[in-house]
Write a protein that holds these residues in place. Structure first.
Motif, PDB file in Angstrom:
ATOM      1  N   ASN A  87       0.814  -1.222   0.000  1.00 20.81           N
ATOM      2  CA  ASN A  87       0.000   0.000   0.000  1.00 20.81           C
ATOM      3  C   ASN A  87       0.845   1.268   0.000  1.00 20.81           C
ATOM      4  O   ASN A  87       0.300   2.382   0.054  1.00 20.81           O
ATOM      5  CB  ASN A  87      -0.937   0.001   1.211  1.00 20.81           C
ATOM      6  CG  ASN A  87      -1.971  -1.112   1.142  1.00 20.81           C
ATOM      7  OD1 ASN A  87      -2.485  -1.412   0.061  1.00 20.81           O
ATOM      8  ND2 ASN A  87      -2.281  -1.727   2.267  1.00 20.81           N
ATOM      9  N   ASP A  88       2.153   1.089  -0.031  1.00 21.97           N
ATOM     10  CA  ASP A  88       3.057   2.234  -0.061  1.00 21.97           C
ATOM     11  C   ASP A  88       3.101   2.798  -1.487  1.00 21.97           C
ATOM     12  O   ASP A  88       3.518   2.115  -2.424  1.00 21.97           O
ATOM     13  CB  ASP A  88       4.451   1.792   0.397  1.00 21.97           C
ATOM     14  CG  ASP A  88       5.432   2.950   0.477  1.00 21.97           C
ATOM     15  OD1 ASP A  88       5.081   4.065   0.041  1.00 21.97           O
ATOM     16  OD2 ASP A  88       6.559   2.736   0.974  1.00 21.97           O
ATOM     17  N   LYS A  89       2.695   4.044  -1.642  1.00 27.55           N
ATOM     18  CA  LYS A  89       2.639   4.645  -2.977  1.00 27.55           C
ATOM     19  C   LYS A  89       4.020   4.781  -3.606  1.00 27.55           C
ATOM     20  O   LYS A  89       4.146   4.824  -4.837  1.00 27.55           O
ATOM     21  CB  LYS A  89       1.962   6.016  -2.898  1.00 27.55           C
ATOM     22  CG  LYS A  89       0.496   5.959  -2.500  1.00 27.55           C
ATOM     23  CD  LYS A  89      -0.111   7.362  -2.456  1.00 27.55           C
ATOM     24  CE  LYS A  89      -1.579   7.286  -2.051  1.00 27.55           C
ATOM     25  NZ  LYS A  89      -2.202   8.644  -1.975  1.00 27.55           N
ATOM     26  N   ASN A  90       5.046   4.884  -2.783  1.00 35.20           N
ATOM     27  CA  ASN A  90       6.398   5.075  -3.307  1.00 35.20           C
ATOM     28  C   ASN A  90       7.126   3.760  -3.584  1.00 35.20           C
ATOM     29  O   ASN A  90       8.205   3.770  -4.167  1.00 35.20           O
ATOM     30  CB  ASN A  90       7.222   5.903  -2.323  1.00 35.20           C
ATOM     31  CG  ASN A  90       6.684   7.310  -2.169  1.00 35.20           C
ATOM     32  OD1 ASN A  90       6.291   7.934  -3.156  1.00 35.20           O
ATOM     33  ND2 ASN A  90       6.649   7.809  -0.943  1.00 35.20           N
ATOM     34  N   ALA A  91       6.547   2.643  -3.143  1.00 30.91           N
ATOM     35  CA  ALA A  91       7.195   1.346  -3.346  1.00 30.91           C
ATOM     36  C   ALA A  91       6.902   0.809  -4.744  1.00 30.91           C
ATOM     37  O   ALA A  91       5.836   1.075  -5.321  1.00 30.91           O
ATOM     38  CB  ALA A  91       6.722   0.347  -2.299  1.00 30.91           C
ATOM     39  N   THR A  93      -0.767 -20.169  -0.929  1.00 31.63           N
ATOM     40  CA  THR A  93      -0.450 -19.078  -0.016  1.00 31.63           C
ATOM     41  C   THR A  93       0.392 -18.021  -0.736  1.00 31.63           C
ATOM     42  O   THR A  93       1.322 -18.347  -1.461  1.00 31.63           O
ATOM     43  CB  THR A  93       0.335 -19.599   1.199  1.00 31.63           C
ATOM     44  OG1 THR A  93      -0.430 -20.605   1.849  1.00 31.63           O
ATOM     45  CG2 THR A  93       0.612 -18.467   2.186  1.00 31.63           C
ATOM     46  N   VAL A  94       0.028 -16.759  -0.527  1.00 25.40           N
ATOM     47  CA  VAL A  94       0.796 -15.648  -1.095  1.00 25.40           C
ATOM     48  C   VAL A  94       1.634 -15.031   0.016  1.00 25.40           C
ATOM     49  O   VAL A  94       1.103 -14.584   1.025  1.00 25.40           O
ATOM     50  CB  VAL A  94      -0.139 -14.582  -1.708  1.00 25.40           C
ATOM     51  CG1 VAL A  94       0.681 -13.393  -2.204  1.00 25.40           C
ATOM     52  CG2 VAL A  94      -0.951 -15.183  -2.845  1.00 25.40           C
ATOM     53  N   ASN A  95       2.937 -15.034  -0.149  1.00 23.55           N
ATOM     54  CA  ASN A  95       3.840 -14.430   0.825  1.00 23.55           C
ATOM     55  C   ASN A  95       4.258 -13.042   0.362  1.00 23.55           C
ATOM     56  O   ASN A  95       4.420 -12.793  -0.838  1.00 23.55           O
ATOM     57  CB  ASN A  95       5.078 -15.306   1.040  1.00 23.55           C
ATOM     58  CG  ASN A  95       4.754 -16.559   1.823  1.00 23.55           C
ATOM     59  OD1 ASN A  95       3.817 -16.582   2.613  1.00 23.55           O
ATOM     60  ND2 ASN A  95       5.525 -17.613   1.614  1.00 23.55           N
ATOM     61  N   ARG A  96       4.441 -12.149   1.330  1.00 24.10           N
ATOM     62  CA  ARG A  96       4.818 -10.769   1.014  1.00 24.10           C
ATOM     63  C   ARG A  96       5.999 -10.344   1.884  1.00 24.10           C
ATOM     64  O   ARG A  96       6.063 -10.702   3.049  1.00 24.10           O
ATOM     65  CB  ARG A  96       3.644  -9.812   1.244  1.00 24.10           C
ATOM     66  CG  ARG A  96       2.509  -9.991   0.246  1.00 24.10           C
ATOM     67  CD  ARG A  96       1.376  -9.012   0.522  1.00 24.10           C
ATOM     68  NE  ARG A  96       0.368  -9.045  -0.525  1.00 24.10           N
ATOM     69  CZ  ARG A  96      -0.649  -9.888  -0.557  1.00 24.10           C
ATOM     70  NH1 ARG A  96      -0.789 -10.766   0.417  1.00 24.10           N
ATOM     71  NH2 ARG A  96      -1.515  -9.857  -1.549  1.00 24.10           N
ATOM     72  N   PHE A  97       6.897  -9.605   1.299  1.00 20.53           N
ATOM     73  CA  PHE A  97       7.974  -8.980   2.054  1.00 20.53           C
ATOM     74  C   PHE A  97       8.581  -7.902   1.172  1.00 20.53           C
ATOM     75  O   PHE A  97       8.108  -7.647   0.055  1.00 20.53           O
ATOM     76  CB  PHE A  97       9.003 -10.009   2.517  1.00 20.53           C
ATOM     77  CG  PHE A  97      10.106 -10.317   1.535  1.00 20.53           C
ATOM     78  CD1 PHE A  97      11.433 -10.262   1.922  1.00 20.53           C
ATOM     79  CD2 PHE A  97       9.825 -10.695   0.226  1.00 20.53           C
ATOM     80  CE1 PHE A  97      12.456 -10.556   1.041  1.00 20.53           C
ATOM     81  CE2 PHE A  97      10.839 -10.990  -0.658  1.00 20.53           C
ATOM     82  CZ  PHE A  97      12.168 -10.921  -0.243  1.00 20.53           C
ATOM     83  N   SER A  98       9.590  -7.215   1.667  1.00 25.45           N
ATOM     84  CA  SER A  98      10.195  -6.141   0.883  1.00 25.45           C
ATOM     85  C   SER A  98      11.673  -6.009   1.216  1.00 25.45           C
ATOM     86  O   SER A  98      12.128  -6.461   2.267  1.00 25.45           O
ATOM     87  CB  SER A  98       9.485  -4.809   1.147  1.00 25.45           C
ATOM     88  OG  SER A  98       9.730  -4.388   2.476  1.00 25.45           O
TER      89      SER A  98
END
Length: 348
Positions: A123-127, A191-196
């Protein structure tokens, strides 16, 4: 028995020296001990904290052991059994409490960093949002905000957070860029995994699959290319440009009928297999054949493409690409022609 012991004494220093030598080997872009980004630096700090605690405990335990061995050793002429005493309550409390304190000291930053590594920046607009899909044995990257899809080379703007959404198209894989981040799985149960992570410095970093996924698991590599914001925008524009097909009409038709039924270039073909747009600009062929015109750390891209296209199974055993000659009916000349076309297909 004595000969075996003598051989062991000779092998031990050789083994130790070889271990130290090998410990200094390896690539800077493939080492957790040389972190190149915030996520990797956090993991490295945890490693240093854990090692420091272990060294302190080791020194204390060995010091106490040395003191006991010297202070309470058998005296000359001593034949009686030493006085037998039961445990000391205070000492038992101390050496129970101290490890608990050390565990807490290590656990608090570990838990904090583990949860921080899994922060969802979608949800980060800059990412920059990237959808990662693991295949046997290659990686697909889709830039959802830009309508661009590519394979094997993950191009990112330096300094920006990259929000990943990870899936698999077949079996369990694990996405890992050692110098930039920790590992995260792509799970076959849906399963959907998320990270950054982010790469503050421009450069090329090597990524691996860290989960045994088949006979070519060790060859399932990819590259992360951190570039300036201007270069990233230019790369996106080049990816969206119309397809460039071989100049020879006959070769172009062969390429369409044999290759574009699975692959895509520009606005043509199907992206079932890796997208080939601008493959001449990539760091490697098939993820594992490094492109290097000097021949120091690989081979020229044309040679790598010919190696791959003439016998894909010899490069990545068990991969699902049809054999261009045996399965698709291409001649050696046509395979070489397609290799030359792809080698010259570069992005601006």
């Amino acid at each position: 028995m004595m000969k075996t012991w003598q051989a062991g004494k000779r092998l031990l220093p050789m083994t130790a020296a070889l271990g130290l030598l090998l410990a200094g080997c390896g690539r800077e872009d493939l080492s957790v001990l040389r972190p190149q980004g915030p996520a990797a630096e956090s993991s490295f700090d945890l490693m240093k904290l854990a090692i420091t605690i272990m060294i302190v405990v080791l020194l204390i335990v060995f010091s106490i052991a040395a003191y006991v061995l010297i202070r309470f050793r058998r005296k000359p002429g001593q034949r009686e059994i030493p006085e037998q005493v039961e445990g000391n309550f205070k000492l038992e409390v101390i050496w129970t409490v101290i490890p608990l304190i050390l565990v807490v000291i290590l656990a608090v930053p570990t838990v904090r960093e583990v949860f921080a590594a899994g922060n969802d920046h979608s949800n980060d607009k800059n990412a920059v949002k990237v959808k990662v899909t693991g295949h046997q044995y290659w990686w697909e990257f889709e830039y959802t905000d830009y309508g661009v899809k590519t394979a094997q080379d993950l191009v990112i703007p330096a300094g920006k957070d990259i929000a990943f959404e990870l899936r698999t198209a077949d079996v369990l894989h694990s996405f890992w860029v050692p110098s930039l981040s920790g590992k995260i799985d792509t799970n076959p149960d849906g399963t959907v995994n998320r990270f950054s992570f982010s790469a503050p410095n421009e450069g090329v970093y090597r990524g691996k699959c860290a989960e045994l996924c088949g006979p070519s698991h060790g060859f399932m590599e990819f590259k992360v290319k951190s570039v300036s914001e201007a270069e990233f925008e230019q790369w996106l524009a080049s990816k969206k440009a119309p397809a460039v097909l071989p100049e020879d009409p006959q070769l172009a038709e062969k390429f369409k009928s044999a290759c574009l039924t699975c692959h895509a270039v520009g606005d043509q073909g199907l992206a079932v297999g890796p997208d080939l747009t601008g493959i001449g600009s990539r760091e490697s062929v098939a993820g594992i054949l490094l492109n290097d015109d000097t021949g120091v750390d690989g081979a020229p891209i044309l040679d790598n493409l010919k190696t791959w296209l003439h016998d894909p199974q010899s490069v990545k055993p068990g991969n699902t690409m049809p054999d261009p000659k045996a399965d698709l009916g291409l001649t050696d000349e046509e395979v070489d022609g397609i290799a030359e076309y792809l080698a010259g297909y570069k992005l601006d």
